[in-house]
Scaffold this active site. Structure first.
Site, mmCIF file in Angstrom:
data_model
loop_
_atom_site.group_PDB
_atom_site.id
_atom_site.type_symbol
_atom_site.label_atom_id
_atom_site.label_comp_id
_atom_site.label_asym_id
_atom_site.label_seq_id
_atom_site.Cartn_x
_atom_site.Cartn_y
_atom_site.Cartn_z
ATOM 1 C CG LEU A 50 -27.750 31.866 73.578
ATOM 2 C CD1 LEU A 50 -28.592 32.341 74.762
ATOM 3 C CD2 LEU A 50 -27.389 33.045 72.670
ATOM 4 C CE1 TYR A 143 -36.543 34.617 82.533
ATOM 5 C CE2 TYR A 143 -38.209 35.559 83.984
ATOM 6 C CZ TYR A 143 -37.631 35.461 82.741
ATOM 7 O OH TYR A 143 -38.120 36.198 81.693
HETATM 8 P P1 NAI Z 1 -39.618 31.241 75.063
HETATM 9 O O1 NAI Z 1 -39.159 30.309 76.131
HETATM 10 O O2 NAI Z 1 -40.875 30.946 74.337
HETATM 11 O O3 NAI Z 1 -38.456 31.431 73.985
HETATM 12 C C1 NAI Z 1 -37.089 31.410 74.304
HETATM 13 C C2 NAI Z 1 -36.348 30.829 73.131
HETATM 14 O O4 NAI Z 1 -34.961 30.811 73.454
HETATM 15 C C3 NAI Z 1 -36.768 29.395 72.811
HETATM 16 O O5 NAI Z 1 -37.147 29.253 71.462
HETATM 17 C C4 NAI Z 1 -35.541 28.566 73.125
HETATM 18 O O6 NAI Z 1 -35.353 27.456 72.263
HETATM 19 C C5 NAI Z 1 -34.423 29.604 72.959
HETATM 20 N N1 NAI Z 1 -33.256 29.251 73.752
HETATM 21 C C6 NAI Z 1 -33.227 28.844 75.045
HETATM 22 N N2 NAI Z 1 -31.979 28.555 75.413
HETATM 23 C C7 NAI Z 1 -31.182 28.788 74.334
HETATM 24 C C8 NAI Z 1 -29.805 28.653 74.100
HETATM 25 N N3 NAI Z 1 -28.975 28.218 75.062
HETATM 26 N N4 NAI Z 1 -29.325 28.986 72.888
HETATM 27 C C9 NAI Z 1 -30.164 29.430 71.902
HETATM 28 N N5 NAI Z 1 -31.489 29.541 72.068
HETATM 29 C C10 NAI Z 1 -32.000 29.230 73.274
HETATM 30 O O7 NAI Z 1 -39.703 32.680 75.758
HETATM 31 P P2 NAI Z 1 -40.461 33.970 75.239
HETATM 32 O O8 NAI Z 1 -41.719 34.113 75.973
HETATM 33 O O9 NAI Z 1 -40.472 33.984 73.774
HETATM 34 O O10 NAI Z 1 -39.494 35.117 75.786
HETATM 35 C C11 NAI Z 1 -38.401 35.582 75.003
HETATM 36 C C12 NAI Z 1 -37.473 36.396 75.893
HETATM 37 O O11 NAI Z 1 -38.169 37.481 76.471
HETATM 38 C C13 NAI Z 1 -36.875 35.593 77.056
HETATM 39 O O12 NAI Z 1 -35.550 36.028 77.280
HETATM 40 C C14 NAI Z 1 -37.750 35.985 78.221
HETATM 41 O O13 NAI Z 1 -37.046 35.868 79.444
HETATM 42 C C15 NAI Z 1 -38.086 37.423 77.886
HETATM 43 N N6 NAI Z 1 -39.364 37.841 78.450
HETATM 44 C C16 NAI Z 1 -40.522 37.408 77.874
HETATM 45 C C17 NAI Z 1 -41.732 37.827 78.374
HETATM 46 C C18 NAI Z 1 -43.027 37.445 77.729
HETATM 47 O O14 NAI Z 1 -44.068 37.936 78.165
HETATM 48 N N7 NAI Z 1 -43.043 36.592 76.702
HETATM 49 C C19 NAI Z 1 -41.795 38.681 79.589
HETATM 50 C C20 NAI Z 1 -40.508 39.070 80.087
HETATM 51 C C21 NAI Z 1 -39.343 38.676 79.523
HETATM 52 C C1 15L Z 2 -41.581 36.657 82.086
HETATM 53 O O1 15L Z 2 -40.463 37.095 82.331
HETATM 54 C C2 15L Z 2 -41.771 35.371 81.374
HETATM 55 O O2 15L Z 2 -40.714 35.093 80.474
HETATM 56 C C3 15L Z 2 -43.070 35.312 80.626
HETATM 57 O O3 15L Z 2 -43.329 33.966 80.262
HETATM 58 C C4 15L Z 2 -44.266 35.875 81.417
HETATM 59 O O4 15L Z 2 -44.631 34.963 82.352
HETATM 60 C C5 15L Z 2 -43.942 37.210 82.052
HETATM 61 O O5 15L Z 2 -42.654 37.295 82.613
HETATM 62 C C6 15L Z 2 -44.957 37.627 83.137
HETATM 63 O O6 15L Z 2 -44.542 38.220 84.131
HETATM 64 O O7 15L Z 2 -46.157 37.412 82.955
#
Ligand code: NAI
Ligand code: 15L
Length: 274
Positions: A50, A143
């Site tokens: 990014l 975060y």
């Molecule tokens: P994750 O950590 O598994 O995936 C994030 C991805 O972003 C990774 O594949 C990583 O390589 C990529 N990334 C990180 N920095 C980067 C950069 N500088 N440039 C390009 N790519 C980059 O997280 P997840 O669980 O898939 O979450 C995805 C999004 O949703 C995140 O923004 C997270 O904060 C948000 N989120 C997710 C939740 C969940 O329950 N999985 C809950 C709340 C929010």
């Molecule tokens: C988030 O924002 C995180 O990205 C995810 O990994 C989960 O932990 C989620 O919140 C949560 O609140 O469970």
């Protein structure tokens, strides 16, 4: 706005990105994928940081919308969060503005409001006790603070440049809830895809903020703004409740990590399962 068809999915190699790569095509989308690391089984995915403004501009060129998942997804150092979540999200919005992409769906988080006290008492909680979408932001981590910034950035790009965003304060989107807290904030992957689809296709969203969860019996927040986009959640975490409660016990109001929406993110460091 005509229904978007080609959508850039950032963070495509991550947990949520992988789930959405599997589910969104059935809603009619062709996905262009981007991540800083290679996306397994996807040789055409764009590998870019990014921080790379030229790569972002090329990546967004010609897409109808962006689902922005890339970034640091847990508590981390301020330097890392600054680069990926603050500067990275800004770079993506700038690229979208320059290339005329009309809409972004931004993966915000419940941790932007993580220090909000949760509803107490037996579920289901009365509508008037659910956490409203306009509750003051109370990030529980650096975060969560970065997600609060992302929501402000989205509002600014709407007011200044008419670039639309739906900010989705996602709860916990995993195949199954992993904690008693998650029974309240869980979003099934299928409901996640339904919500992203609604966020991509609703008319005149300006900057709309919604909570992202399934229709959980133990829901803590108000899904009205999500439903107004046309989102109709189909799932409920309750079938997972008996086993999780037997293993972990009910939430204890005297325990700080059980008292707030953000769960274990209020402790330092956050402890899995949140
Ligand atoms: P994750 O950590 O598994 O995936 C994030 C991805 O972003 C990774 O594949 C990583 O390589 C990529 N990334 C990180 N920095 C980067 C950069 N500088 N440039 C390009 N790519 C980059 O997280 P997840 O669980 O898939 O979450 C995805 C999004 O949703 C995140 O923004 C997270 O904060 C948000 N989120 C997710 C939740 C969940 O329950 N999985 C809950 C709340 C929010
Ligand atoms: C988030 O924002 C995180 O990205 C995810 O990994 C989960 O932990 C989620 O919140 C949560 O609140 O469970």
């Amino acid at each position: 706005m005509p229904a978007p068809r080609t959508v850039l999915l950032t963070g495509a190699a991550g947990g949520l990105g992988t789930l959405m790569r599997g589910l969104l095509p059935a809603h009619g989308y062709t996905l262009r994928l981007l991540d800083v690391r290679p996306v397994e089984g996807e040789p055409d995915a764009i590998t870019a940081d990014l921080a790379d403004k030229d790569a972002l501009r090329e990546a967004v060129r010609g897409v109808d919308a962006i689902i922005h998942l890339a970034g640091i997804s847990l508590e981390s150092s301020f330097d890392k969060i600054l680069r990926a979540n603050l500067e990275g999200t800004y770079n993506l919005y700038e690229a979208a503005r320059e290339e005329g992409v009309p809409r972004i769906v931004f993966a915000s988080s419940n941790h932007a409001v993580g220090y909000t006290p949760r509803p107490h008492g037996p579920a289901p909680h009365a509508q008037e006790t659910l956490i409203p979408i306009d509750t003051p932001r109370r990030p529980d981590t650096l975060y969560g603070l970065s997600k609060s910034f992302g929501e402000d950035l989205a509002q600014f790009y709407w007011d200044k440049f008419a670039l639309e965003t739906v900010s989705v304060r996602i709860g916990s989107c995993f195949p199954e809830p992993a904690s008693v807290r998650m029974l309240s904030v869980w979003m099934s992957p299928a409901d996640g895809a339904r919500l992203f689809h609604a966020a991509l296709t609703a008319e005149n969203v300006g900057h709309t903020v919604v909570y992202g969860s399934s229709a959980n019996t133990r829901l803590w927040w108000d899904l009205t703004s999500a439903r107004e986009l046309g989102y109709e959640p189909q799932d409920d975490s309750e079938p997972f409740a008996a086993k999780l409660v037997a293993d972990q016990g009910e939430l204890d109001p005297e325990n700080e990590a059980h008292a707030y929406l953000g769960g274990h993110f209020v402790t330092d460091p956050p402890i899995w399962p949140y």
